[in-house]
Motif scaffolding. Structure first.
Motif, short mmCIF file in Angstrom:
data_model
loop_
_atom_site.label_atom_id
_atom_site.label_comp_id
_atom_site.label_asym_id
_atom_site.label_seq_id
_atom_site.Cartn_x
_atom_site.Cartn_y
_atom_site.Cartn_z
N LEU A 100 0.83 -1.20 0.00
CA LEU A 100 0.00 0.00 0.00
C LEU A 100 0.87 1.25 0.00
CD1 LEU A 100 -2.84 -1.02 2.49
CD2 LEU A 100 -2.95 -0.88 0.01
N SER A 101 1.97 1.19 0.71
CA SER A 101 2.89 2.33 0.74
C SER A 101 3.46 2.62 -0.64
CB SER A 101 4.02 2.06 1.73
OG SER A 101 4.78 3.22 1.98
N MET A 102 3.63 1.58 -1.44
CA MET A 102 4.17 1.76 -2.78
C MET A 102 3.19 2.49 -3.69
SD MET A 102 7.25 0.77 -2.58
CE MET A 102 7.16 1.32 -0.86
N ARG A 103 1.92 2.54 -3.32
CA ARG A 103 0.97 3.36 -4.08
C ARG A 103 1.41 4.82 -4.08
NH1 ARG A 103 -4.44 2.11 -4.86
NH2 ARG A 103 -5.07 4.08 -3.89
N THR A 154 11.00 -3.00 6.44
CA THR A 154 11.00 -1.76 7.20
C THR A 154 12.15 -0.86 6.76
OG1 THR A 154 10.06 -2.92 9.11
CG2 THR A 154 11.05 -0.78 9.53
N TRP A 155 13.33 -1.46 6.62
CA TRP A 155 14.50 -0.71 6.17
C TRP A 155 14.32 -0.18 4.75
CZ3 TRP A 155 17.68 -1.88 2.01
CH2 TRP A 155 18.86 -1.12 1.89
N LEU A 156 13.79 -1.03 3.87
CA LEU A 156 13.62 -0.64 2.47
C LEU A 156 12.61 0.49 2.34
CD1 LEU A 156 14.20 -1.13 -0.51
CD2 LEU A 156 12.43 -2.91 -0.50
N GLU A 157 11.50 0.39 3.05
CA GLU A 157 10.49 1.44 2.97
C GLU A 157 11.08 2.77 3.46
OE1 GLU A 157 5.87 2.02 4.29
OE2 GLU A 157 7.35 1.58 5.83
N LYS A 159 14.18 3.77 3.40
CA LYS A 159 15.11 4.27 2.39
C LYS A 159 14.37 4.89 1.21
CE LYS A 159 18.95 3.38 4.42
NZ LYS A 159 19.80 4.52 4.88
N ILE A 160 13.28 4.25 0.81
CA ILE A 160 12.49 4.78 -0.31
C ILE A 160 11.90 6.14 0.05
CG2 ILE A 160 10.39 4.44 -1.67
CD1 ILE A 160 11.01 1.43 -1.59
N TYR A 161 11.40 6.26 1.28
CA TYR A 161 10.83 7.54 1.72
C TYR A 161 11.91 8.61 1.81
CZ TYR A 161 5.96 6.41 2.57
OH TYR A 161 4.63 6.10 2.40
#
Length: 240
Positions: A100-103, A154-157, A159-161
């Motif tokens: 959902l965050s990737m939306r 968690t780490w990947l999200e 970093k993306i943010y």
């Protein structure tokens, strides 16, 4: 506010402005965004980009389904709360939150596309990393992730943010609203969710982007006038 805006400068290597309107549900983001879009399009090619996940709309739709809607909605709420507890989220819940965050990531990339094509950008919401959670921050805020896989997500999200927020807006118009007003404007929203979002708003920052606070309980005409004054200052920085 005028003195503060006098010290603004265009962002290096940027040809068109990026203006963000942020605030909790019920703060008037859509109303002010629509007003500003109309005014901005008369001045320069402009795109309005919504950078939220809009998962709340799904929850409200599910809750209205006869027989099992309310039960399913409560289960989703419990899972969402668990993802922010000390025990963290299970792998299944983490995957859902991450997807959902990737939306938001997809919408952000779409916004970058239009900006690279020469459009001035007006956004409804903007990703941030200062306050994890529903106010446009990363959703996986597990203090004790359940296993290496959840830990990695968690780490990947995060970093993306961080990558998204490195592209900061020229100005952030932050609309502040009290819980009573927001609940009256959004009677279909969860009271607890509104309360949390409103409490988070004053702590938001956007990688050092200038923030101008407006009180969304002021008369609409005054908010529109002040928000347009802010936008005009930014647009003038990028006059050809």
């Amino acid at each position: 506010m005028n003195t503060y805006l006098e010290n603004l400068n265009p962002i290096k290597n940027r040809k068109n402005a990026v203006i963000a309107v942020v605030g909790a549900d019920g703060s008037g983001k859509s109303t002010i965004g629509t007003y500003l879009l109309h005014k901005m399009q008369a001045e320069t090619p402009t795109r309005l980009c919504h950078l939220g996940k809009q998962t709340g709309n799904w929850g409200r739709f599910i809750a209205k389904i006869p027989f099992f809607g309310q039960k399913a909605d409560k289960k989703i709420l419990i899972k969402s709360s668990t993802a922010r507890s000390e025990k963290g989220a299970t792998a299944f819940t983490a995957i859902i939150i991450f997807v959902l965050s990737m939306r938001r990531v997809f919408r952000f990339l779409k916004m970058r596309f239009w900006h690279s094509r020469g459009y001035t950008i007006l956004t409804d919401r903007y990703p941030q990393t200062s306050v994890p959670g529903p106010m446009d921050g990363p959703g996986l805020v597990c203090r004790s992730p359940s296993g290496n896989f959840v830990k990695y997500l968690t780490w990947l999200e995060q970093k993306i943010y961080e990558r998204m927020t490195s592209f900061r807006p020229d100005i952030v118009i932050r609309l502040n609203v009290d819980l009573k007003t927001a609940a009256a404007r959004k009677p279909d929203h969860r009271y607890e969710s509104l309360s949390r979002k409103i409490a988070d708003v004053p702590f938001l920052n956007f990688n050092g982007a200038p923030i101008v606070d407006l009180n969304s309980t002021d008369p609409l005409e005054l908010i529109e006038e002040n928000s347009w004054l802010i936008v005009q200052k930014i647009l003038n920085l990028y006059e050809k």
